[in-house]
Design a protein around this motif. Structure first.
Motif, mmCIF file in Angstrom:
data_model
loop_
_atom_site.group_PDB
_atom_site.id
_atom_site.type_symbol
_atom_site.label_atom_id
_atom_site.label_comp_id
_atom_site.label_asym_id
_atom_site.label_seq_id
_atom_site.Cartn_x
_atom_site.Cartn_y
_atom_site.Cartn_z
ATOM 1 N N GLY A 92 0.795 -1.225 0.035
ATOM 2 C CA GLY A 92 -0.080 -0.075 -0.023
ATOM 3 C C GLY A 92 0.899 1.064 -0.030
ATOM 4 N N SER A 93 0.267 2.311 -0.429
ATOM 5 C CA SER A 93 1.110 3.521 -0.244
ATOM 6 C C SER A 93 1.383 3.757 0.976
ATOM 7 C CB SER A 93 0.598 4.605 -1.175
ATOM 8 O OG SER A 93 -0.762 5.000 -0.530
ATOM 9 N N ASN A 94 0.440 3.519 1.850
ATOM 10 C CA ASN A 94 0.581 3.630 3.412
ATOM 11 C C ASN A 94 2.323 3.305 4.019
ATOM 12 O OD1 ASN A 94 -1.123 3.455 6.014
ATOM 13 N ND2 ASN A 94 -2.382 3.562 4.650
ATOM 14 N N GLU A 95 2.617 2.145 3.221
ATOM 15 C CA GLU A 95 3.984 1.714 3.633
ATOM 16 C C GLU A 95 4.929 2.623 3.150
ATOM 17 O OE1 GLU A 95 5.671 -1.793 2.049
ATOM 18 O OE2 GLU A 95 6.740 -2.214 3.781
ATOM 19 N N SER A 117 -6.785 16.016 7.419
ATOM 20 C CA SER A 117 -6.209 15.209 6.302
ATOM 21 C C SER A 117 -6.104 14.057 6.573
ATOM 22 C CB SER A 117 -4.592 15.740 5.842
ATOM 23 O OG SER A 117 -4.390 15.433 4.634
ATOM 24 N N PHE A 118 -5.405 13.114 5.867
ATOM 25 C CA PHE A 118 -5.517 11.646 6.191
ATOM 26 C C PHE A 118 -5.034 11.276 7.611
ATOM 27 C CE2 PHE A 118 -3.319 7.489 4.357
ATOM 28 C CZ PHE A 118 -4.677 6.636 4.562
ATOM 29 N N LEU A 119 -5.788 10.504 8.167
ATOM 30 C CA LEU A 119 -5.539 10.524 9.631
ATOM 31 C C LEU A 119 -4.153 9.407 9.836
ATOM 32 C CD1 LEU A 119 -8.810 9.552 11.254
ATOM 33 C CD2 LEU A 119 -7.632 11.650 11.338
ATOM 34 N N VAL A 120 -3.723 8.669 8.655
ATOM 35 C CA VAL A 120 -2.695 7.882 9.008
ATOM 36 C C VAL A 120 -1.312 8.792 9.049
ATOM 37 C CG1 VAL A 120 -1.214 6.142 7.492
ATOM 38 C CG2 VAL A 120 -3.719 5.940 7.895
ATOM 39 N N TYR A 121 -1.058 9.986 8.597
ATOM 40 C CA TYR A 121 -0.013 10.658 8.634
ATOM 41 C C TYR A 121 0.406 10.889 10.307
ATOM 42 C CZ TYR A 121 -1.161 11.977 4.122
ATOM 43 O OH TYR A 121 -1.791 12.235 2.850
ATOM 44 N N GLN A 122 -0.618 11.202 11.209
ATOM 45 C CA GLN A 122 -0.380 11.596 12.289
ATOM 46 C C GLN A 122 -0.097 10.185 13.032
ATOM 47 O OE1 GLN A 122 -3.315 14.066 14.183
ATOM 48 N NE2 GLN A 122 -2.830 13.157 16.302
ATOM 49 N N GLU A 193 -0.525 11.428 -3.636
ATOM 50 C CA GLU A 193 -1.516 11.441 -4.591
ATOM 51 C C GLU A 193 -2.319 10.444 -4.746
ATOM 52 O OE1 GLU A 193 1.334 14.514 -7.441
ATOM 53 O OE2 GLU A 193 1.161 12.839 -7.842
ATOM 54 N N ALA A 194 -2.939 9.992 -3.616
ATOM 55 C CA ALA A 194 -3.702 8.697 -4.017
ATOM 56 C C ALA A 194 -4.910 8.721 -4.829
ATOM 57 C CB ALA A 194 -4.308 8.326 -2.485
ATOM 58 N N TYR A 195 -5.414 10.071 -4.899
ATOM 59 C CA TYR A 195 -6.507 10.154 -5.825
ATOM 60 C C TYR A 195 -6.508 11.121 -7.004
ATOM 61 C CZ TYR A 195 -8.706 8.705 -1.412
ATOM 62 O OH TYR A 195 -9.051 8.002 -0.503
ATOM 63 N N LEU A 233 -5.312 -5.849 -1.999
ATOM 64 C CA LEU A 233 -3.912 -6.591 -2.280
ATOM 65 C C LEU A 233 -2.809 -5.753 -1.691
ATOM 66 C CD1 LEU A 233 -3.833 -7.728 -5.889
ATOM 67 C CD2 LEU A 233 -3.645 -9.232 -3.783
ATOM 68 N N ARG A 234 -3.057 -4.388 -1.329
ATOM 69 C CA ARG A 234 -2.034 -3.683 -0.546
ATOM 70 C C ARG A 234 -0.834 -3.388 -1.594
ATOM 71 N NH1 ARG A 234 -4.108 -0.962 0.984
ATOM 72 N NH2 ARG A 234 -2.694 -0.372 2.568
ATOM 73 N N VAL A 235 -0.880 -2.540 -2.377
ATOM 74 C CA VAL A 235 0.400 -2.118 -3.084
ATOM 75 C C VAL A 235 0.357 -0.467 -3.532
ATOM 76 C CG1 VAL A 235 -0.675 -3.287 -5.258
ATOM 77 C CG2 VAL A 235 1.807 -2.633 -5.165
HETATM 78 C C1 LIG Z 1 -6.657 5.533 0.626
HETATM 79 C C2 LIG Z 1 -5.556 6.348 0.655
HETATM 80 C C3 LIG Z 1 -3.937 6.189 0.349
HETATM 81 C C4 LIG Z 1 -3.971 4.609 -0.101
HETATM 82 O O1 LIG Z 1 -3.608 4.009 0.804
HETATM 83 P P1 LIG Z 1 -2.997 2.367 0.574
HETATM 84 O O2 LIG Z 1 -2.238 2.036 1.525
HETATM 85 O O3 LIG Z 1 -2.264 2.542 -0.876
HETATM 86 O O4 LIG Z 1 -4.194 1.562 0.305
HETATM 87 C C5 LIG Z 1 -3.081 6.888 0.644
HETATM 88 N N1 LIG Z 1 -3.355 8.255 0.962
HETATM 89 C C6 LIG Z 1 -4.620 8.849 1.231
HETATM 90 C C7 LIG Z 1 -5.067 9.952 1.524
HETATM 91 C C8 LIG Z 1 -5.736 7.902 1.036
HETATM 92 O O5 LIG Z 1 -7.046 8.364 1.229
#
Ligand SMILES: *Cc1c(COP(=O)(O)O)cnc(C)c1O
Length: 368
Positions: A92-95, A117-122, A193-195, A233-235
């Motif tokens: 995933g781009s998460n990684e 913004s995207f919660l994952v950053y924090q 640039e996920a979108y 699939l996570r890529v």
């Molecule tokens: C969905 C999303 C991603 C993608 O995450 P993956 O790990 O590639 O599935 C990344 N950034 C943002 C802001 C998203 O909404």
């Protein structure tokens, strides 16, 4: 007490709220055939070419994947006109986001994150004990001047999601050029640039334009999870100066992207027909949803992505719950500090219609 063994920066984390499986929700609520418009997934399903490529690889699953991601990286590089050494693939781009954080951030260093913004950053910054510096959006748009003002000597990383989740807004080229002119050289900027595939051409800035300069260093992150329909699939991948990539490779697991994910992504990358259908579906779906909401007299934010924010008259969690009982799963934006908004992604035409009808009933119930 286990909590005494956990470092404070880990104990302080508010975990990303995972949803229950749809099947489980349906069982609990006694409903059937619910639809999910909550995770910005592709309602068309996966690219058929990706599915065929996965099938072909199934009998080779006793082998480790290609740890260098050779063919996928080579094809991405060809398509984007960058050297193969500039491409890092991830689970995933998460990684990719995590690798950048783990490579550059340590306690005492600051990471600038627009909010919301995207919660994952924090979350990812917190896991390494970095300091999150939050910069509010302005008019629902990432505030580049605000970010510039927040930069200090301790700033190591800046996250910019373009288009931005959850607001769907974009920043254009002129704003970015000015921003990069003013930014000190010793920072890394992640442009997520996920979108980007959904943004109308020319409406948004392409982070690749700045990748590979002298610094500020730019990492452009992209994913196969959304427009390409491969979220399960996570890529994903990052494009960056090869010197930056070399450090990310030190941090990543040797076999971070599975065999099936690599094969599927490689096939999806050349499935132009699928990509075009995905874009068309989103374009037409948004028109339909906008029209429906206009008819209901409901406010919303026009978007450059496959999801958008809709204003609700009561606490978003209540609207979420009520829609859930109608068999429509959306996202309440309370965790993003937007208590009066839900986020909905475009579905198939019949799903959009179901959402509009369920939403109308729910609004009625809350007696606006
Ligand atoms: C969905 C999303 C991603 C993608 O995450 P993956 O790990 O590639 O599935 C990344 N950034 C943002 C802001 C998203 O909404």
């Amino acid at each position: 007490m286990i909590s005494r063994l956990v470092p404070p920066h880990i104990a302080a984390i508010d975990p990303y709220p995972p949803g229950k499986p749809i099947e489980e929700l349906e069982r609990e609520l006694g409903i059937k055939n619910s639809i999910k418009l909550a995770s910005n997934e592709n309602p068309l399903g996966p690219s058929p070419k990706a599915v065929a490529a996965v099938r072909e690889k199934l009998t080779g699953l006793h082998r480790y994947p290609d740890g260098s991601g050779y063919y996928l990286r080579r094809r991405i590089a060809e398509k984007l006109g960058v050297p193969m050494e500039a491409v890092v693939i991830g689970n995933g781009s998460n990684e990719i986001l995590e690798l950048v954080i783990r490579t550059f951030v340590r306690p005492g260093l600051e990471v600038i994150i627009p909010n919301p913004s995207f919660l994952v950053y924090q979350l990812a910054v917190q896991t390494v004990g970095g300091t999150v510096v939050s910069v509010p959006l302005r008019d629902f748009t990432i505030d580049l001047d605000g970010i510039l003002h927040a930069v200090t000597e301790r700033t190591r990383l800046i996250f910019i999601n373009n288009p931005n989740n959850p607001t769907g807004t974009v920043l254009g080229e002129a704003a970015f050029r000015d921003f990069f002119d003013k930014l000190p050289a010793d920072v890394v900027v992640v442009i997520d640039e996920a979108y980007i595939e959904f943004a109308p051409q020319g409406s948004t800035f392409d982070g690749l334009d700045f990748t590979g300069s002298q610094g500020p260093w730019v990492v452009t992150a992209r994913t196969f999870s959304k427009a390409y329909g491969l979220a399960g699939l996570r890529v994903g991948y990052g494009i960056m100066d090869p010197a930056v990539a070399a450090f990310l490779h030190r941090v990543r697991q040797p076999f971070n992207v599975s065999t099936l994910a690599q094969a599927a992504a490689l096939a999806a990358l050349d499935d132009d027909d699928f990509l075009e259908r995905s874009r068309g579906l989103v374009r037409e779906g948004l028109e339909m949803l906008y029209r429906g909401l206009d008819a209901l007299g409901v406010g919303y934010l026009r978007t450059h992505t496959n999801f958008f924010l809709i204003a609700v008259p009561v606490d978003a969690k209540k609207v979420y719950e009520a829609l859930l009982r109608e068999g429509v799963i959306v996202r309440a934006m309370n965790a993003y500090g937007l208590d009066r908004f839900i986020r909905v992604n475009v579905g198939l035409p019949e799903e959009n219609e179901r959402f509009l009808q369920a939403f109308a009933r729910v609004l009625e119930r809350f007696e606006r």
